[in-house]
Design an enzyme around this catalytic site. Sequence first.
Site: not given
Ligand code: NAI
Length: 501
Positions: A199, A274, A308, A405
């Site tokens: 996904k 991660e 990240c 973050e």
């Molecule tokens: P997110 O963690 O919500 O999204 C990442 C992935 O998880 C996307 O594919 C999203 O559709 C999916 N997702 C979201 N809610 C979910 C759920 N309840 N169950 C299963 N999958 C789910 O991150 P978002 O909202 O895009 O960004 C928020 C913050 O997260 C950013 O500001 C950053 O701090 C952090 N982040 C960290 C990343 C990393 O590389 N470690 C990458 C993206 C965001």
Amino acid sequence: MGVAARKLELVEPVARFASKPIHMLIGGKWVPSLSGMTFPTYDPSTEEIITQVAEGVKEDIDEAVKAARKAFEDGPWPRMTPSERGRLIWKLADMIEDHLEEFAELETLDNGKPITISRAADVPLAVDLFRYMAGWATKIEGNTIPISVPYAPNTRYLAYTIREPVGVVGQIIPWNFSLLMAAWKLGPALASGCTVVLKPAEQTPLTSLRLGELIMEAGFPEGVVNIVPGYGETAGAALAAHPDVDKVAFTGSTEVGRLILQAAGGNLKKVSLELGGKSPNIIFADADLEVAIPGAANAIFFNHGQCCCAGSRLYVDHRVFDKVVTGVAEHAQRIRLGPGMDPATQMGPLVSREQLHRVCGYLRSGLEEGARAVAGGRRHGDTGYFVEPTVLVDTRPGMKVEEEEIFGPVVSAIPYRNVEEVASAANNTVYGLAAGIWTRDVTTAHRLASRIRAGTVWVNCYNIFDAAMPFGGYKQSGWGREMGHDAIEMYTEKKAVCLPM
Ligand code: NAI
Ligand code: MG
């Protein structure tokens, strides 16, 4: 200064791919969602819709998991030799490389990052990752074990281990490096013989879906890779909770990482995560500042801070603090912001309106609590999700900008007096993803590298990644390691077999 709203020419295949409604890949077929729903994906430099993408929800995830299960149990995939699997993965790498420009443009269009970066980093790293993992397909070995069995002293046994694919894997990836994250996830899963439901993030579905086309063209059996775009709360949550998924691999926020863990509890599927970071980047007074200053700027501003592992807490020996801060601020001010498709652009927009608001919210909170911006500090322009590269000083422990973050181009520069102080400040975080150390003294470097609780420590460099080097987090930055041979372990189960001789 506003942002030039230019109409940029796309290479023909990108224009074609990005102008048609895009379906999802289930069981080798491109299908609309069962509900017929779609969602828009945006160009973050213009805020315009690029195209509509099929929106998967629970029912679509169910179909995709069924297809992946069938491919895992009955398809040609489980009967293929490791060599054949490896060759397919290598072929996919070649095909991505042949389409480098197309993937680079698609990534830049959807994510906003500079085209020069997509070309030089995102796509080549994805190619290299697949090649590295192709090599692993034929090298997933077990051991023979000399066992003694105290209660059967008169029998000799042969005992050995084998590694088998963990099964059907759900993979949920973020938007900051969408093609590369798809590669990090798919590469080891395919080398191990798993089948996958991927996904992509709702902000950047395009490169994963184009990759799906190449996967089918390369000749992977149907159902081995299924790709269901959709939102996290619906499609993502359904995948994480699915009772017929054997493992879920997630990259994204720590907050959602916790939800994944809870959802996985139902069938106790294996989990790898991660997650976020607030990585310390430490400059000693004896460092080569010619290298450390641009290094510190790159550590935070690369990919607009949407990494990240971004070096978002810059600790500087008080004796060189002013010099370093001035240098990093000058770098920040020289960075050329613009649409990612413009080859002169050095920093593009953030990925989404949501991310723009989140980062600007942090800037406001920091400035209200007494931080000072020596560079940047605001949104840039009024179209597109641009934020000025920002260097904050006068932050304190406890302030949100120093603890949480931000995931944007914002660094807090913090002076320190001695190694003891900086070692404990560096570790004073719930995260443990990465750290940087800049010094000419190897003893200082090794000592501090061993004290820092983080999955990666870069010395006199930052943001160095390689398919062969494991990456992942201590503490709340995650579970497990991606890349390297660790990644293969995350996608295999170990079986012990024992028989009398
Ligand atoms: P997110 O963690 O919500 O999204 C990442 C992935 O998880 C996307 O594919 C999203 O559709 C999916 N997702 C979201 N809610 C979910 C759920 N309840 N169950 C299963 N999958 C789910 O991150 P978002 O909202 O895009 O960004 C928020 C913050 O997260 C950013 O500001 C950053 O701090 C952090 N982040 C960290 C990343 C990393 O590389 N470690 C990458 C993206 C965001
Ligand atoms: Mg979210």
